[in-house]
Design an enzyme around this catalytic site. Structure first.
Site, PDB file in Angstrom:
ATOM      1  N   CYS A   2      74.632 -57.386 119.092  1.00  0.00           N
ATOM      2  CA  CYS A   2      74.668 -58.355 117.999  1.00  0.00           C
ATOM      3  C   CYS A   2      73.965 -59.649 118.412  1.00  0.00           C
ATOM      4  O   CYS A   2      73.945 -60.000 119.596  1.00  0.00           O
ATOM      5  CB  CYS A   2      76.070 -58.727 117.534  1.00  0.00           C
ATOM      6  SG  CYS A   2      77.071 -57.311 117.091  1.00  0.00           S
ATOM      7  N   ARG A  27      68.586 -57.255 118.802  1.00  0.00           N
ATOM      8  CA  ARG A  27      69.918 -57.035 119.361  1.00  0.00           C
ATOM      9  C   ARG A  27      70.804 -56.171 118.461  1.00  0.00           C
ATOM     10  O   ARG A  27      71.899 -55.774 118.844  1.00  0.00           O
ATOM     11  CB  ARG A  27      70.617 -58.379 119.595  1.00  0.00           C
ATOM     12  CG  ARG A  27      69.868 -59.300 120.512  1.00  0.00           C
ATOM     13  CD  ARG A  27      70.593 -60.610 120.633  1.00  0.00           C
ATOM     14  NE  ARG A  27      71.866 -60.461 121.295  1.00  0.00           N
ATOM     15  CZ  ARG A  27      72.049 -60.514 122.601  1.00  0.00           C
ATOM     16  NH1 ARG A  27      71.030 -60.737 123.391  1.00  0.00           N
ATOM     17  NH2 ARG A  27      73.239 -60.364 123.120  1.00  0.00           N
ATOM     18  N   TRP A  74      75.133 -55.085 115.431  1.00  0.00           N
ATOM     19  CA  TRP A  74      75.041 -53.706 115.908  1.00  0.00           C
ATOM     20  C   TRP A  74      76.480 -53.191 115.882  1.00  0.00           C
ATOM     21  O   TRP A  74      77.334 -53.667 116.623  1.00  0.00           O
ATOM     22  CB  TRP A  74      74.473 -53.660 117.323  1.00  0.00           C
ATOM     23  CG  TRP A  74      74.224 -52.265 117.806  1.00  0.00           C
ATOM     24  CD1 TRP A  74      73.151 -51.468 117.500  1.00  0.00           C
ATOM     25  CD2 TRP A  74      75.047 -51.499 118.683  1.00  0.00           C
ATOM     26  NE1 TRP A  74      73.269 -50.259 118.130  1.00  0.00           N
ATOM     27  CE2 TRP A  74      74.415 -50.247 118.869  1.00  0.00           C
ATOM     28  CE3 TRP A  74      76.253 -51.734 119.336  1.00  0.00           C
ATOM     29  CZ2 TRP A  74      74.946 -49.245 119.673  1.00  0.00           C
ATOM     30  CZ3 TRP A  74      76.797 -50.734 120.138  1.00  0.00           C
ATOM     31  CH2 TRP A  74      76.139 -49.506 120.301  1.00  0.00           C
ATOM     32  N   ASN A 100      79.869 -61.825 118.955  1.00  0.00           N
ATOM     33  CA  ASN A 100      79.128 -60.769 119.644  1.00  0.00           C
ATOM     34  C   ASN A 100      80.004 -60.300 120.797  1.00  0.00           C
ATOM     35  O   ASN A 100      80.389 -61.107 121.642  1.00  0.00           O
ATOM     36  CB  ASN A 100      77.804 -61.338 120.167  1.00  0.00           C
ATOM     37  CG  ASN A 100      77.115 -60.402 121.151  1.00  0.00           C
ATOM     38  OD1 ASN A 100      77.233 -59.189 121.040  1.00  0.00           O
ATOM     39  ND2 ASN A 100      76.397 -60.958 122.112  1.00  0.00           N
ATOM     40  N   GLY A 101      80.340 -59.004 120.809  1.00  0.00           N
ATOM     41  CA  GLY A 101      81.199 -58.491 121.889  1.00  0.00           C
ATOM     42  C   GLY A 101      82.250 -57.565 121.306  1.00  0.00           C
ATOM     43  O   GLY A 101      82.114 -57.074 120.185  1.00  0.00           O
ATOM     44  N   GLU A 486      60.831 -41.329 132.148  1.00  0.00           N
ATOM     45  CA  GLU A 486      60.558 -42.504 131.328  1.00  0.00           C
ATOM     46  C   GLU A 486      59.717 -42.130 130.099  1.00  0.00           C
ATOM     47  O   GLU A 486      59.984 -42.609 128.992  1.00  0.00           O
ATOM     48  CB  GLU A 486      59.855 -43.574 132.191  1.00  0.00           C
ATOM     49  CG  GLU A 486      59.421 -44.824 131.472  1.00  0.00           C
ATOM     50  CD  GLU A 486      60.554 -45.612 130.830  1.00  0.00           C
ATOM     51  OE1 GLU A 486      61.738 -45.278 131.035  1.00  0.00           O
ATOM     52  OE2 GLU A 486      60.238 -46.545 130.065  1.00  0.00           O
ATOM     53  N   LYS A 490      60.955 -42.715 126.266  1.00  0.00           N
ATOM     54  CA  LYS A 490      60.165 -43.506 125.299  1.00  0.00           C
ATOM     55  C   LYS A 490      59.984 -42.716 124.015  1.00  0.00           C
ATOM     56  O   LYS A 490      60.162 -43.237 122.923  1.00  0.00           O
ATOM     57  CB  LYS A 490      58.766 -43.851 125.846  1.00  0.00           C
ATOM     58  CG  LYS A 490      58.654 -44.906 126.904  1.00  0.00           C
ATOM     59  CD  LYS A 490      58.952 -46.300 126.462  1.00  0.00           C
ATOM     60  CE  LYS A 490      60.408 -46.596 126.509  1.00  0.00           C
ATOM     61  NZ  LYS A 490      61.002 -47.108 127.696  1.00  0.00           N
ATOM     62  N   GLU A 493      63.381 -42.195 121.997  1.00  0.00           N
ATOM     63  CA  GLU A 493      64.046 -43.366 121.411  1.00  0.00           C
ATOM     64  C   GLU A 493      63.284 -43.959 120.230  1.00  0.00           C
ATOM     65  O   GLU A 493      63.887 -44.533 119.342  1.00  0.00           O
ATOM     66  CB  GLU A 493      64.379 -44.432 122.449  1.00  0.00           C
ATOM     67  CG  GLU A 493      63.238 -45.225 122.987  1.00  0.00           C
ATOM     68  CD  GLU A 493      63.681 -46.290 123.986  1.00  0.00           C
ATOM     69  OE1 GLU A 493      64.735 -46.904 123.803  1.00  0.00           O
ATOM     70  OE2 GLU A 493      62.938 -46.518 124.968  1.00  0.00           O
ATOM     71  N   HIS A 509      63.764 -23.269 136.829  1.00  0.00           N
ATOM     72  CA  HIS A 509      65.207 -23.026 136.951  1.00  0.00           C
ATOM     73  C   HIS A 509      65.917 -23.168 135.612  1.00  0.00           C
ATOM     74  O   HIS A 509      67.121 -23.382 135.560  1.00  0.00           O
ATOM     75  CB  HIS A 509      65.813 -23.978 137.997  1.00  0.00           C
ATOM     76  CG  HIS A 509      65.225 -23.776 139.355  1.00  0.00           C
ATOM     77  ND1 HIS A 509      65.523 -22.696 140.138  1.00  0.00           N
ATOM     78  CD2 HIS A 509      64.308 -24.501 140.047  1.00  0.00           C
ATOM     79  CE1 HIS A 509      64.827 -22.763 141.274  1.00  0.00           C
ATOM     80  NE2 HIS A 509      64.081 -23.846 141.225  1.00  0.00           N
ATOM     81  N   LYS A 608      68.466 -53.917 121.771  1.00  0.00           N
ATOM     82  CA  LYS A 608      67.711 -54.247 122.976  1.00  0.00           C
ATOM     83  C   LYS A 608      68.611 -54.373 124.199  1.00  0.00           C
ATOM     84  O   LYS A 608      68.301 -53.865 125.259  1.00  0.00           O
ATOM     85  CB  LYS A 608      66.936 -55.551 122.747  1.00  0.00           C
ATOM     86  CG  LYS A 608      66.056 -55.969 123.902  1.00  0.00           C
ATOM     87  CD  LYS A 608      64.897 -55.011 124.087  1.00  0.00           C
ATOM     88  CE  LYS A 608      64.028 -55.355 125.273  1.00  0.00           C
ATOM     89  NZ  LYS A 608      63.199 -54.208 125.678  1.00  0.00           N
TER      90      LYS A 608
END
Ligand code: M6R
Length: 613
Positions: A2, A27, A74, A100-101, A486, A490, A493, A509, A608
């Site tokens: 948030c 955020r 968020w 926020n939290g 990575e 990318k 997401e 395997h 983020k």
């Protein structure tokens, strides 16, 4: 998660808050809302969706006010909808809050408040907090500041909050614990935000609130700071180093693309003042300060999440390779809950772009309690992790706004390369000639990244061919195994295509069973240590009709004969290869996401910085 913004002063609050919310949208963007005060009336506008939805909704509404609070959410408690959007009002409509939290004990507090006659409209933990403040104000006849203090003493969890009172039209109360909050100090006014980006164009003077601090911000007066135990604290006003240009798109269609293209410069910035080629010297402040700890360490343990965890893996290869210090890489979220064996001869290094990731911060605190030396590699200056460590190195990549991390990854790897080489040189575990050679190659990396970026058109062409694939496999070995991880992260997401990264040899395997003519396989096959082995893995994929997109060293002819597409990148030492091989993978995910019409900078369900568990 948030983003919160607030203002009190002589200017119109709404435009400042709205612009700030747009800057903080990275955020969270499930809903947005604003509360303004106009002649002792609270004007409250909230909307599900992005800040632009709020802007449309509030367009023809009354917004005149010189004080206000705003929030971009968020979702944690309760689905994203108008009712759960912040700000939240107290039962009597006098107090209004943004948060926020997470208030962890909100359920028991809510039950108590319901027993005392409170009625709630939303599913949020935040509404519980503002009712609690109201309850304390009413029943204990306390000032708002003292009521906030009393309420926060009952609360378990993380918060950055700002509270506004209908009856006090020139004052805001703010408090923080584990979630970031910055106060901008103007001439006669105050700005509050989750990070400094909404503040930068109004003032460079800021106070970073510390955990457990409460601020009373009254128009035209000095900032009043105290802690949760009601002891006065002297505010430390510092100057922001950031500039406005760095947080705007500068002509690029997306922040992510801008940040990909910034990498030659951001890598250069990471080495600036640290890499002295002429004298073959590396100066990394934190390492010099704790030199003997590092040289005598039993182990280095990296704790990180997501992309930062991938760069930690590269760091493991680098440090073990040249400095010969045992390294372990841990997911911060696992480390913090598994009672790890740590002692004072261990060095725990947290890697984090934002410096606010809750799991990474908690992992550090645990390591600190167990006596380890704590080091940080962060991008955001003054962030919580940076402040919690004994020493550290900032990556200096500049603000990264796109949710998908790009330039932070290469900046982290640059710092890790400097760190590994510096330790190796101090320990004498690297041949002088190799040390000099690697320093000189590191110095050339920005130009090589520049060249790697020239693959953009070709990568875009390939993205077009595979934009509708359902799955992707990324393969790499050695230093390029973390790059495969990575690349896959990318892609998934930002384009929502399922992708997996694998050490190339592990494919047989299990994942090999997935390979058919529908499966694009991105193979990192630069001419390095395990090159021949990766070539064999490529053949195994071809034998099963998979489609190979190979990242190869300039001039390679062997892979060209068997791959469907080859992307040539400039050659560097294996040790530094991830800084180059990751570039086409970043571009590939970017173009696929744009072609699939995805929101590149703000992918669904993400934020983020993950400041909650
Ligand atoms: O700010 P941090 O580096 O601590 O963030 C860690 C992860 O949340 C982050 O890298 C995330 O995985 C990114 N979205 C990846 O692009």
């Amino acid at each position: 998660m948030c983003g919160i913004v607030a203002y009190v002063g002589n200017k119109e609050a709404y435009p400042i808050i709205l612009k700030g919310l747009k800057r903080l949208e990275y955020r969270g963007y499930d809903s947005a809302g604003v509360a303004l005060l106009n002649q002792k009336e609270i004007l409250l506008y909230k909307k599900k969706g992005k800040v632009s939805k709020l802007e449309d909704y509030a367009a023809d509404k009354e917004k005149q006010s010189t004080i206000g609070i705003g929030h971009t959410r968020w979702a944690t408690h309760g689905p994203p909808n108008d009712v759960n959007a912040h700000p939240h009002l107290s039962g009597d409509g006098r107090y209004v809050i943004i948060h926020n939290g997470i208030i962890e004990n909100y359920d028991s507090l809510k039950k108590e408040l319901i027993n005392r006659g409170h009625e709630f409209k939303s599913d949020t933990d935040t509404e519980v907090l503002v009712h609690l403040i109201e309850d304390i104000c009413q029943n204990e006849s306390l000032s708002l500041e003292d009521a906030v203090r009393t309420a926060l003493n009952e609360v378990v969890g993380a918060y950055a909050i700002v509270v506004m009172d209908r009856e006090t039209p020139d004052q805001l109360i703010a408090a923080k614990n584990s979630s970031p909050l910055v106060i901008g100090v103007g001439d006669e006014d105050f700005y509050l935000a989750s990070d400094a980006t909404p503040i930068i164009e109004y003032t460079k003077n800021v106070v970073y609130l510390e955990d457990g601090q409460i601020a009373v911000l009254k128009k035209g007066e000095e900032i009043k700071l105290s802690n949760i135990q009601n002891q006065t604290v002297t505010p430390y006003i510092q100057e922001l180093e950031m500039n406005l240009e760095a947080i705007e798109k500068g002509g690029y269609e997306h922040f992510m693309l801008k940040e990909i293209y910034e990498q030659p410069q951001s890598i250069r910035n990471s080495t600036l003042g640290r890499l002295n080629l002429k004298n073959s010297l590396i100066t990394l402040g934190g390492i010099e300060e704790f030199e003997s700890k590092f040289l005598n360490a039993n182990r280095i343990i990296f704790v990180a999440c997501g992309t930062s965890w991938h760069s930690a893996l590269v760091g493991e290869y680098m440090i073990e390779d040249v400095a010969r210090i045992p390294v372990e890489v841990e997911y911060a979220s696992e480390f913090r809950y598994r009672n790890p064996i740590i002692n004072e001869k261990d060095i725990v290094i947290a890697i984090s772009q934002s410096g606010e990731t809750a799991d990474t911060l908690a992992a550090l605190e645990i390591a600190k309690k167990k006596g380890a030396t704590i080091y940080g590699i962060c991008n955001v200056v003054g962030s919580s992790i940076a402040r919690a460590t004994d020493a550290g190195s900032y990556t200096h990549a500049g603000p990264e706004i796109g949710v998908a991390s790009t330039k932070a990854f290469t900046a982290q790897i640059t710092i890790l390369a400097l760190m590994a080489l510096s330790l190796a040189n101090k320990k004498g575990s690297i041949a002088k000639s190799r040390y000099h050679n690697l320093l000189s190659q590191l110095n050339q990396i920005p130009e090589l990244v520049e060249k790697a970026l020239e693959t953009n058109d070709q990568v875009k062409y390939i993205a077009d061919l595979y934009q509708n694939a359902k799955n992707f496999l990324y393969l790499g070995r050695g230093y390029n195994f973390p790059v495969a991880l990575e690349g896959a992260l990318k892609l998934k997401e930002i384009s929502y295509i399922h992708a997996e990264g694998y050490p190339a040899a592990e494919m047989k395997h299990g994942p090999i069973a997935l390979i058919d003519e529908e499966m694009p396989v991105v193979a990192i096959a630069t001419r390095k240590g395990s090159y021949e082995k990766v070539v064999s893995n490529i053949q195994e994929v071809k034998a099963r009709d998979g489609k190979i997109i190979a990242i190869v060293t300039e001039g390679d002819t062997t892979v060209r004969e068997m791959a469907d597409h080859v992307i040539e990148i400039p050659e560097t030492d294996e040790f530094l290869d991830p800084l180059i091989t990751v570039i086409p993978l970043q571009l590939l995910s970017y173009h696929v996401a744009v072609m699939r019409d995805c929101n590149v900078d703000q992918p669904r369900n993400l934020a983020k910085s993950v400041t909650v568990e």
